[in-house]
Design a protein around this motif. Structure first.
Motif, PDB file in Angstrom:
ATOM      1  N   ASN A 154       0.683  -1.244   0.065  1.00  0.00           N
ATOM      2  CA  ASN A 154       0.094   0.020   0.131  1.00  0.00           C
ATOM      3  C   ASN A 154       0.901   1.181  -0.143  1.00  0.00           C
ATOM      4  N   VAL A 155       0.717   1.986  -1.136  1.00  0.00           N
ATOM      5  CA  VAL A 155       1.358   3.404  -1.193  1.00  0.00           C
ATOM      6  C   VAL A 155       0.460   4.429  -1.387  1.00  0.00           C
ATOM      7  N   GLN A 212      -3.475   5.711   0.485  1.00  0.00           N
ATOM      8  CA  GLN A 212      -3.967   6.035   1.642  1.00  0.00           C
ATOM      9  C   GLN A 212      -3.801   5.108   2.828  1.00  0.00           C
ATOM     10  N   ALA A 213      -3.422   5.562   3.944  1.00  0.00           N
ATOM     11  CA  ALA A 213      -3.158   4.616   4.970  1.00  0.00           C
ATOM     12  C   ALA A 213      -4.333   3.561   5.425  1.00  0.00           C
ATOM     13  N   LEU A 239       0.403   2.769   5.902  1.00  0.00           N
ATOM     14  CA  LEU A 239       1.035   2.637   4.555  1.00  0.00           C
ATOM     15  C   LEU A 239       2.169   1.618   4.582  1.00  0.00           C
ATOM     16  N   ARG A 240       2.620   1.237   3.570  1.00  0.00           N
ATOM     17  CA  ARG A 240       3.743   0.264   3.257  1.00  0.00           C
ATOM     18  C   ARG A 240       3.437  -1.004   3.714  1.00  0.00           C
TER      19      ARG A 240
END
Length: 568
Positions: free
Chosen positions: A490-491, A493-494, A522-523
């Motif tokens: 995921n890059v 929205q959190a 994120l990440r």
């Protein structure tokens, strides 16, 4: 920009030193590709007025280091590997390689080896897909850590009008810089100019030099049939110009060494032949080329197609970028056509090829990297692939010609999700593909490497976290059965929720498990699998195209799914 080219080196290691050994570009190819990637804006750029406008590279603020490895004798493996080593040591951010050749085992392919080492250092290598299309199985530079680029059209082409003495006008495609005198020229055909005593030396209808009579050609425009070097042949015989009839309309322009135009032999070509054969003194005139707006993009006919033969379950090319009728910088040390008989020397030229597409994609990667400097080479490639625009291809080669589609650099900055990989991912893939411990030892510079020490990924059809999904059916009677395991990072929205949207043709079942991905930061990395099933493909069908799109209402993260049945 001051100090645009910050380094230029040459490599000529396999053969004795030559007199002209230097990094100077003597054929224009390197100047054209590098200025496409990162040239500064130049107003009023054109080829003798053709295509006039502002020329600029994809990332004009970038600097360029150039490494010359190709000579009249070719491009040696040793020189290419040395250039990769030098570029990596110099600290470049991306490498653009508009060089190709027949696909080779990864451990004997200098581009595959060099780009692997670049990937280890965080450098993405972009390569041309080859110019042997539209034939299938012609794609080059197929290692999974390479970004392999097909060639697409832009929204203009260069048209060249031919006027006949009977008032007919025919429009062809070429890049003809010659402004004619205000008069008609005698017109004949290769067939009528034949030297029948030399029929065994070639085909006069195709304007083979040895098969024609010079006395019948000199001072005339000649109508020829079929692809070839008719303009240079007619020039050699003293002709005034060429009209070339092709099996179908050309989809890119070629620079002619004398006035020339390429058109459809089956339509206007037949009318021209009729005029020549039914008129006592046929005449014609070929006008200078002009720019014409056309719909775009489409995959160009010459762009090489998959499937590839080295990594059987990876779709190549990866994506497409503009590669037809590209106006960019050129070397004045060579002529427009490269022929010593051509006295036109300009600082710009219009060229076509996947060599021209490659630096466009490299520039797009540099653009993404400028916003996302910490992203890995695989992440940048993933961003460009999953945000690309799908393309339809008239010859039904589908994603075998375009991969994920046309690059969209603006969207690639915010892809939402990434299919990321590191060196261990690729090594695990090589182990799965059956490469030996010894070969991998050599590649990574270790001793005693053992594939058994690498964590075994799920039994995926392709064994790699690739942004596209591809499976090959080897037997015409085999049912379709494939499973792809993937991880996405995921890059966007959190807190975000992505839903899987599947598009598939009738008869092909695609299940995504899970079909909803819920991210909380994120990440964060989540996994899913794609199960593809179906009955044996009908005899007349050998390609089925589908796709999966992860959508959170802000981002569309698309992966093509392609099923290819081996042709018997």
């Amino acid at each position: 920009m001051y100090s645009k080219v910050i380094g230029a080196k040459y490599f000529y290691l396999e053969q004795p030193v030559i007199d002209n050994a230097s990094p100077v570009d003597e054929d224009g190819h390197g100047t054209h590709t590098s200025s496409t990637a990162a040239g500064v804006p130049v107003e009023g750029a054109s080829v003798d007025g053709i295509g006039r406008g502002t020329a600029r590279g994809g990332v004009p603020s970038a600097r360029i280091a150039m490494y010359k490895v190709c000579w009249e004798s070719g491009c040696s493996d040793m020189d290419m590997l040395a250039a990769f080593d030098e570029a990596i040591a110099d600290g470049v951010n991306l490498i653009s390689v508009s060089i190709g050749g027949p696909p080779r085992d990864f451990f004997s392919d200098p581009v595959a080896i060099g780009s692997f080492h670049a990937m280890r250092r965080g450098i993405l290598t972009s390569c041309s897909a080859g110019n042997d299309g539209p034939d299938l199985k012609s794609v080059e530079n197929v290692a999974p850590w390479i970004m392999t680029v097909a060639a697409s059209s832009i929204d203009r082409e260069f048209t060249t009008m031919v006027a006949l003495g009977d008032g007919m006008n025919a429009t062809g495609i070429s890049i003809n810089t010659f402004t004619p005198e205000n008069k008609m020229y005698p017109l004949t055909s290769g067939a009528l100019a034949a030297n029948h005593s030399r029929d065994e030396y070639g085909n006069a209808s195709s304007c083979d030099t040895e098969a024609m009579s010079k006395d019948m050609v000199i001072g005339k425009i000649v109508y020829c049939i079929g692809q070839g070097s008719q303009d240079s042949n007619i020039k050699e015989l003293g002709g005034a110009g060429t009209i070339v009839g092709l099996d179908e309309r050309a989809d890119f322009g070629s620079i002619t060494i004398i006035p020339g135009s390429y058109l459809d032999a089956n339509t206007v070509g037949k009318q021209i032949e009729h005029y020549i054969n039914s008129t006592k003194d046929p005449v014609a005139i070929i006008y200078k080329s002009v720019s014409t707006r056309i719909p775009a993009p489409r995959i160009i006919s010459f762009s090489s197609r998959g499937p590839q033969s080295i990594a059987n379950n990876i779709l190549k090319p990866d994506l497409a970028a503009p590669g037809a009728d590209i106006l960019a910088g050129y070397s004045k040390l060579t002529s427009l056509t490269g022929s010593p008989d051509d006295n036109r020397h300009y600082v710009f030229n219009i060229l076509s090829g996947t060599s021209m597409a490659c630096p466009h994609a490299t520039a797009a990667a540099a653009y993404v990297k400028s916003f996302r400097p910490g992203w890995s080479p695989a992440a940048i490639k993933s961003a460009l692939m999953t945000t690309a625009t799908p393309m339809s291809i008239k010859d039904n080669s589908a994603e075998l010609g375009s991969g994920s589609g046309q690059i969209n650099p603006l969207r690639a900055i915010h892809p939402g999700l990434l299919y990321d990989m590191n060196m261990n991912s690729y090594i695990a893939y090589l182990c799965k593909e059956g490469y030996s411990n010894i070969n991998i030892d050599i590649l990574i510079g270790s001793k005693g490497f053992n594939c058994s020490t690498i964590a075994t990924p799920p039994q995926s059809t392709d064994g790699i976290n690739y942004p596209s999904m591809y499976t090959r059916i080897l037997s015409p009677n085999s049912p379709i059965s494939a499973i792809f395991y993937r991880n996405v990072t995921n890059v966007g929205q959190a807190n975000s929720t992505y839903k899987a949207i599947v598009t598939a043709p009738k008869g092909l079942s695609i299940e995504v498990v899970p079909n909803i991905l819920q991210f909380s930061k994120l990440r964060q990395e989540l996994s899913f699998k794609v199960v593809v099933n179906g009955p044996p493909m009908p005899q007349e069908i050998n390609i089925l195209s589908a796709s999966i799109e992860w959508n959170d209402s802000r981002h569309s993260v698309r992966s093509p799914i392609l099923v290819y049945k081996e042709q018997v």
